[in-house]
Design a protein around this motif. Structure first.
Motif, PDB file in Angstrom:
ATOM      1  N   SER A 100       0.814  -1.215   0.000  1.00 58.04           N
ATOM      2  CA  SER A 100       0.000   0.000   0.000  1.00 58.04           C
ATOM      3  C   SER A 100       0.845   1.262   0.000  1.00 58.04           C
ATOM      4  O   SER A 100       0.432   2.287  -0.535  1.00 58.04           O
ATOM      5  CB  SER A 100      -0.929   0.032   1.229  1.00 58.04           C
ATOM      6  OG  SER A 100      -1.796  -1.085   1.255  1.00 58.04           O
ATOM      7  N   ASN A 101       2.025   1.190   0.624  1.00 58.18           N
ATOM      8  CA  ASN A 101       2.845   2.379   0.807  1.00 58.18           C
ATOM      9  C   ASN A 101       4.305   2.112   0.433  1.00 58.18           C
ATOM     10  O   ASN A 101       4.820   1.003   0.630  1.00 58.18           O
ATOM     11  CB  ASN A 101       2.820   2.835   2.278  1.00 58.18           C
ATOM     12  CG  ASN A 101       1.436   3.217   2.740  1.00 58.18           C
ATOM     13  OD1 ASN A 101       0.960   4.314   2.475  1.00 58.18           O
ATOM     14  ND2 ASN A 101       0.780   2.306   3.442  1.00 58.18           N
ATOM     15  N   PRO A 138       5.041 -11.967   1.864  1.00 55.87           N
ATOM     16  CA  PRO A 138       3.904 -11.228   1.332  1.00 55.87           C
ATOM     17  C   PRO A 138       3.132 -10.427   2.377  1.00 55.87           C
ATOM     18  O   PRO A 138       2.065  -9.898   2.079  1.00 55.87           O
ATOM     19  CB  PRO A 138       3.013 -12.344   0.764  1.00 55.87           C
ATOM     20  CG  PRO A 138       3.247 -13.484   1.713  1.00 55.87           C
ATOM     21  CD  PRO A 138       4.714 -13.400   2.074  1.00 55.87           C
ATOM     22  N   SER A 139       3.644 -10.327   3.588  1.00 55.44           N
ATOM     23  CA  SER A 139       2.967  -9.533   4.609  1.00 55.44           C
ATOM     24  C   SER A 139       3.159  -8.050   4.315  1.00 55.44           C
ATOM     25  O   SER A 139       3.968  -7.652   3.471  1.00 55.44           O
ATOM     26  CB  SER A 139       3.516  -9.850   6.000  1.00 55.44           C
ATOM     27  OG  SER A 139       4.776  -9.227   6.190  1.00 55.44           O
ATOM     28  N   ALA A 140       2.429  -7.215   5.047  1.00 51.76           N
ATOM     29  CA  ALA A 140       2.557  -5.774   4.901  1.00 51.76           C
ATOM     30  C   ALA A 140       3.600  -5.196   5.850  1.00 51.76           C
ATOM     31  O   ALA A 140       3.769  -3.983   5.933  1.00 51.76           O
ATOM     32  CB  ALA A 140       1.208  -5.103   5.153  1.00 51.76           C
ATOM     33  N   VAL A 141       4.317  -6.059   6.558  1.00 57.90           N
ATOM     34  CA  VAL A 141       5.287  -5.606   7.552  1.00 57.90           C
ATOM     35  C   VAL A 141       6.579  -5.153   6.860  1.00 57.90           C
ATOM     36  O   VAL A 141       7.096  -5.838   5.981  1.00 57.90           O
ATOM     37  CB  VAL A 141       5.624  -6.724   8.559  1.00 57.90           C
ATOM     38  CG1 VAL A 141       6.687  -6.262   9.542  1.00 57.90           C
ATOM     39  CG2 VAL A 141       4.363  -7.162   9.291  1.00 57.90           C
ATOM     40  N   CYS A 142       7.084  -3.997   7.270  1.00 61.00           N
ATOM     41  CA  CYS A 142       8.391  -3.532   6.837  1.00 61.00           C
ATOM     42  C   CYS A 142       9.302  -3.468   8.053  1.00 61.00           C
ATOM     43  O   CYS A 142       8.892  -3.035   9.129  1.00 61.00           O
ATOM     44  CB  CYS A 142       8.314  -2.153   6.180  1.00 61.00           C
ATOM     45  SG  CYS A 142       7.723  -2.180   4.478  1.00 61.00           S
ATOM     46  N   TYR A 154       7.077  -1.665  10.879  1.00 62.45           N
ATOM     47  CA  TYR A 154       5.835  -0.920  10.648  1.00 62.45           C
ATOM     48  C   TYR A 154       4.814  -1.886  10.096  1.00 62.45           C
ATOM     49  O   TYR A 154       5.034  -2.529   9.069  1.00 62.45           O
ATOM     50  CB  TYR A 154       6.050   0.229   9.659  1.00 62.45           C
ATOM     51  CG  TYR A 154       4.821   1.105   9.520  1.00 62.45           C
ATOM     52  CD1 TYR A 154       4.652   2.234  10.312  1.00 62.45           C
ATOM     53  CD2 TYR A 154       3.814   0.781   8.611  1.00 62.45           C
ATOM     54  CE1 TYR A 154       3.522   3.029  10.206  1.00 62.45           C
ATOM     55  CE2 TYR A 154       2.677   1.559   8.497  1.00 62.45           C
ATOM     56  CZ  TYR A 154       2.534   2.685   9.299  1.00 62.45           C
ATOM     57  OH  TYR A 154       1.391   3.462   9.195  1.00 62.45           O
ATOM     58  N   ASN A 155       3.682  -1.996  10.795  1.00 66.67           N
ATOM     59  CA  ASN A 155       2.577  -2.856  10.381  1.00 66.67           C
ATOM     60  C   ASN A 155       1.288  -2.133  10.753  1.00 66.67           C
ATOM     61  O   ASN A 155       0.708  -2.369  11.800  1.00 66.67           O
ATOM     62  CB  ASN A 155       2.660  -4.212  11.070  1.00 66.67           C
ATOM     63  CG  ASN A 155       1.590  -5.171  10.584  1.00 66.67           C
ATOM     64  OD1 ASN A 155       0.922  -4.908   9.579  1.00 66.67           O
ATOM     65  ND2 ASN A 155       1.409  -6.279  11.289  1.00 66.67           N
TER      66      ASN A 155
END
Length: 282
Positions: A100-101, A138-142, A154-155
């Motif tokens: 998303s970002n 594939p998670s949104a975690v950075c 960041y999640n």
């Protein structure tokens, strides 16, 4: 397509960004607006099929010298303003996309935006000097590394900092550009340690890299895997990268890793037939 920056080694002049399709000649990639006289391209970064160019503008002289940075994205024809222009921020040195970002590390600043043309400074980011960022796909975690030996993630919101990671002499590490690899049975976050002068009396130690089990990663509770068996084994690590200053680790296709060291060359590690080859110097 391959994109690189070139410098004239004879004069030191920056030659900008060039592309190569693997067959024909190199072609220069332009900017929609001409760069200022003292503005030069420092790097190109890529995430989510988007390409970014980072520039530095130096003004003033001597003690009054000021360096600002700008960020551009490639619109398939030229580099266009990505939202950061002549900003008093650190040099953007890494980027990741979480689905998303976009997230950029830039010294003591974090840049973010939902589209490549609308990047801005994240005013909610923790106070730290950042080393790099990678997405735990594939998670949104950075996961974000710092020069103070800590890690954040960041999640949807910023995590608390990890504990400070130290070597056996209780000296805090400084972390470089991290990498994430998912080879089916395991997921690993690799965090390079490098010699970095935080002050005249505080120079971080070299320790190769730390590795973390990235499945369900939470920086606040993260513990390094001291067995070093996620992408190699303890013996291979001890005779290869252990004790070296590692600037960055890069993962390709979840089966190839490269580690760029400070003064000890480039190393690679390959996954095939269910196992890793171990680190070998190129």
């Amino acid at each position: 397509m391959l994109y690189v920056t070139f410098v004239n080694t004879a004069t030191g002049a920056n030659l900008g960004v060039w592309s190569w399709n693997g067959i024909g000649p190199w072609a220069q990639v332009g900017f929609t607006a001409a760069l200022a006289a003292n503005e030069s391209v420092r790097s190109v970064l890529a995430a989510n099929t988007d390409l970014f160019a980072v520039t530095a503008l130096i003004t003033g002289t001597g003690d009054d010298t000021v360096t600002t940075h700008s960020l551009y994205y490639f619109d398939s024809t030229n580099f266009v303003d990505a939202g950061i222009q002549d900003a008093a921020i650190g040099l953007p040195n890494s980027v990741a996309y979480d689905g998303s970002n976009y997230w950029f590390t830039a010294g003591a600043d974090i840049l973010t935006g939902t589209t490549a043309d609308a990047i801005d400074v994240d005013l909610t980011a923790p106070s730290a000097f950042f080393g790099g960022v990678t997405n735990l796909a594939p998670s949104a975690v950075c996961a974000f590394t710092t020069r103070d030996g800590t890690v954040y993630d960041y999640n949807a919101s910023w995590s608390a900092a990890s504990s400070v990671f130290e070597n056996y002499r209780d000296t805090d590490y400084a972390f470089g550009l991290p990498a994430y690899v998912d080879y089916g049975t395991k997921q690993a976050l690799l965090v390079p340690t490098r010699v970095y002068p935080r002050s005249s009396s505080d120079v971080s130690p070299a320790g190769g890299y730390l590795e973390f089990d990235a499945f369900g990663f939470n920086a606040a509770t993260a513990e390094a895997n001291e067995n070093y068996d996620l992408v190699a084994d303890a013996i291979n690590f001890s005779i290869s990268l252990d004790g070296l200053s590692v600037r960055s680790i890069v993962a390709f296709n979840n089966d190839t890793l490269f580690a760029l060291t400070d003064g000890n060359g480039l190393w690679s590690d390959h996954f095939s037939a269910g196992s890793w080859s171990g680190w070998r110097r190129e």
